[in-house]
Enzyme design. Structure first.
Site, PDB file in Angstrom:
ATOM      1  CE  LYS A  42      -3.554  -0.838  -0.447  1.00 52.58           C
ATOM      2  NZ  LYS A  42      -3.891  -1.513  -2.044  1.00 52.58           N
ATOM      3  CG  HIS A 104       4.137  -6.279  -1.076  1.00 50.02           C
ATOM      4  ND1 HIS A 104       4.449  -4.933  -1.534  1.00 50.02           N
ATOM      5  CD2 HIS A 104       3.186  -6.723  -1.635  1.00 50.02           C
ATOM      6  CE1 HIS A 104       3.384  -4.647  -2.374  1.00 50.02           C
ATOM      7  NE2 HIS A 104       2.524  -5.690  -2.427  1.00 50.02           N
ATOM      8  CB  SER A 134      -3.462   2.713   2.150  1.00 47.28           C
ATOM      9  OG  SER A 134      -3.725   2.236   0.969  1.00 47.28           O
TER      10      SER A 134
HETATM   11  P1  A3P Z   1      -5.038   4.850  -0.877  1.00 47.51           P
HETATM   12  O1  A3P Z   1      -5.730   3.724  -0.235  1.00 47.51           O
HETATM   13  O2  A3P Z   1      -4.518   5.667   0.036  1.00 47.51           O
HETATM   14  O3  A3P Z   1      -5.966   5.370  -1.831  1.00 47.51           O
HETATM   15  P2  A3P Z   1      -0.124  -0.269  -3.581  1.00 47.51           P
HETATM   16  O4  A3P Z   1      -0.257  -0.393  -5.110  1.00 47.51           O
HETATM   17  O5  A3P Z   1       0.920  -0.493  -2.860  1.00 47.51           O
HETATM   18  O6  A3P Z   1      -1.229  -1.441  -3.229  1.00 47.51           O
HETATM   19  O7  A3P Z   1      -0.649   0.952  -2.909  1.00 47.51           O
HETATM   20  C1  A3P Z   1      -2.101   1.586  -3.390  1.00 47.51           C
HETATM   21  C2  A3P Z   1      -2.336   2.985  -2.836  1.00 47.51           C
HETATM   22  O8  A3P Z   1      -1.776   3.746  -3.890  1.00 47.51           O
HETATM   23  C3  A3P Z   1      -3.654   3.248  -2.741  1.00 47.51           C
HETATM   24  O9  A3P Z   1      -3.799   4.404  -1.631  1.00 47.51           O
HETATM   25  C4  A3P Z   1      -4.007   3.730  -4.040  1.00 47.51           C
HETATM   26  O10 A3P Z   1      -4.983   4.612  -4.133  1.00 47.51           O
HETATM   27  C5  A3P Z   1      -2.556   4.531  -4.526  1.00 47.51           C
HETATM   28  N1  A3P Z   1      -2.422   4.807  -5.761  1.00 47.51           N
HETATM   29  C6  A3P Z   1      -2.364   4.196  -6.825  1.00 47.51           C
HETATM   30  N2  A3P Z   1      -2.158   4.584  -7.888  1.00 47.51           N
HETATM   31  C7  A3P Z   1      -1.893   5.982  -7.755  1.00 47.51           C
HETATM   32  C8  A3P Z   1      -1.711   7.111  -8.368  1.00 47.51           C
HETATM   33  N3  A3P Z   1      -1.540   7.243  -9.918  1.00 47.51           N
HETATM   34  N4  A3P Z   1      -1.713   8.347  -7.745  1.00 47.51           N
HETATM   35  C9  A3P Z   1      -1.729   8.429  -6.363  1.00 47.51           C
HETATM   36  N5  A3P Z   1      -2.059   7.365  -5.698  1.00 47.51           N
HETATM   37  C10 A3P Z   1      -2.024   6.117  -5.990  1.00 47.51           C
END
Ligand code: A3P
Length: 289
Positions: A42, A104, A134
């Site tokens: 996340k 991860h 998140s």
């Molecule tokens: P939130 O839950 O705070 O919205 P991962 O890919 O490591 O699982 O992380 C997911 C998090 O990154 C989520 O956060 C998601 O919305 C955010 N995220 C993914 N793409 C993004 C982007 N282009 N810009 C900003 N945040 C992004």
């Protein structure tokens, strides 16, 4: 979390299925031209995957979207592929080079062949407060992960380092130290959010690519939150494991959403814990949020 869903490898809480196949993961053979995307869950992994994939494809969005993100870039574990436990690893082994892989794992659990082959690694870290929020929502919506329990319970589990993938502190600090020895580009979610173009350029240079201004503009656009949210190849709408009506995968994508969840007491507890556990590192997160 329910004991039948999790187990440990060298003190790090992982999904039971990952632990059962641990020897296979540990013996994974990296190749010198592999690029590895690494993060605590996340922290912006999918975002970085999209950025790297677009750079590798010289900004060609059609090529980038030829398959969902999690199929294009193999996960060195099995969470996404519940049905066939070894699918992630097996597919990674079959992938043509140059490969982009994702993990991860905390630094001490990375299969040693990555160090031996001196692979390029891009790590992305996110401030602890937004990372907790998140992850909480992700565990609520992902049917393949243990139920997170209440927000209060989850908050404590996380700070105590008993959550999935182990302690956030050990993760971000461990990879931070490794970057002085190995070719690791260490990025921050907050930087990418505030200065996407600058950070994307860093990735480009690290990968030895030289793309012109127009291509960079395109990558900035296609990797922005709203475009990725509306892109079924990157927002995981195709994943049957995720119940997006509980919480969307592309949830908010902002800095500072923790303010909507932390009580005053939780904020104080987190600040104190953070001060104590980050006392022994030069790594720092901007705490203005
Ligand atoms: P939130 O839950 O705070 O919205 P991962 O890919 O490591 O699982 O992380 C997911 C998090 O990154 C989520 O956060 C998601 O919305 C955010 N995220 C993914 N793409 C993004 C982007 N282009 N810009 C900003 N945040 C992004």
């Amino acid at each position: 979390f329910k004991s039948e869903e999790v187990s440990q490898v060298r003190g790090v809480v992982l999904q039971k299925s990952t632990c059962e196949y641990w020897n296979k993961i540990w013996d994974f053979q990296a190749k010198p031209d592999d690029v590895l995307i690494s993060s605590y869950p996340k922290a912006g992994t999918t975002w970085l995957q999209e950025i790297v994939d677009m750079i590798q494809n010289d900004g060609d969005i059609e090529k980038t979207r030829r398959a969902p993100t999690d199929i294009r870039i193999k996960y060195l574990s099995n969470e996404v592929m519940k049905i066939n436990y070894l699918a992630g690893l097996d597919k990674a082994n079959e992938m043509p080079s140059p490969r982009v892989l994702k993990t991860h794992l905390p630094v001490q659990l990375l299969p040693p062949s990555f160090w031996k082959e001196n692979c390029k690694i891009i790590y992305v870290a996110r401030n602890i407060k937004d990372n907790i929020v998140s992850f909480f929502h992700f565990q609520r919506m992902n049917k393949g992960l243990p139920d997170p329990g209440s927000w209060e319970e989850y908050f404590e589990t996380f700070l105590e380092g008993k959550g999935l993938w182990g302690s956030w502190y050990d993760h971000v600090k461990g990879w931070w130290e490794a970057k002085d020895i190995y070719p690791i580009l260490y990025l921050f979610y907050e930087d990418i959010k505030k200065h996407p173009r600058r950070e994307i350029e860093k990735v480009m240079e690290f990968l030895g690519k030289n793309l012109d201004e127009k291509v960079l503009d395109k990558i900035v656009y296609y990797t922005s939150f709203n475009v990725m949210k509306n892109n079924p190849m990157s927002n995981y709408t195709l994943s049957s494991l995720m119940n997006q009506s509980v919480s969307p995968f592309m949830r908010k994508g902002v800095i500072g959403d923790w303010k909507n969840y932390f009580t005053v007491a939780q904020n104080e507890r987190c600040n104190e814990d953070y001060r104590e556990k980050m006392d022994d590192t030069t790594l720092s997160f901007s705490m203005e949020y």
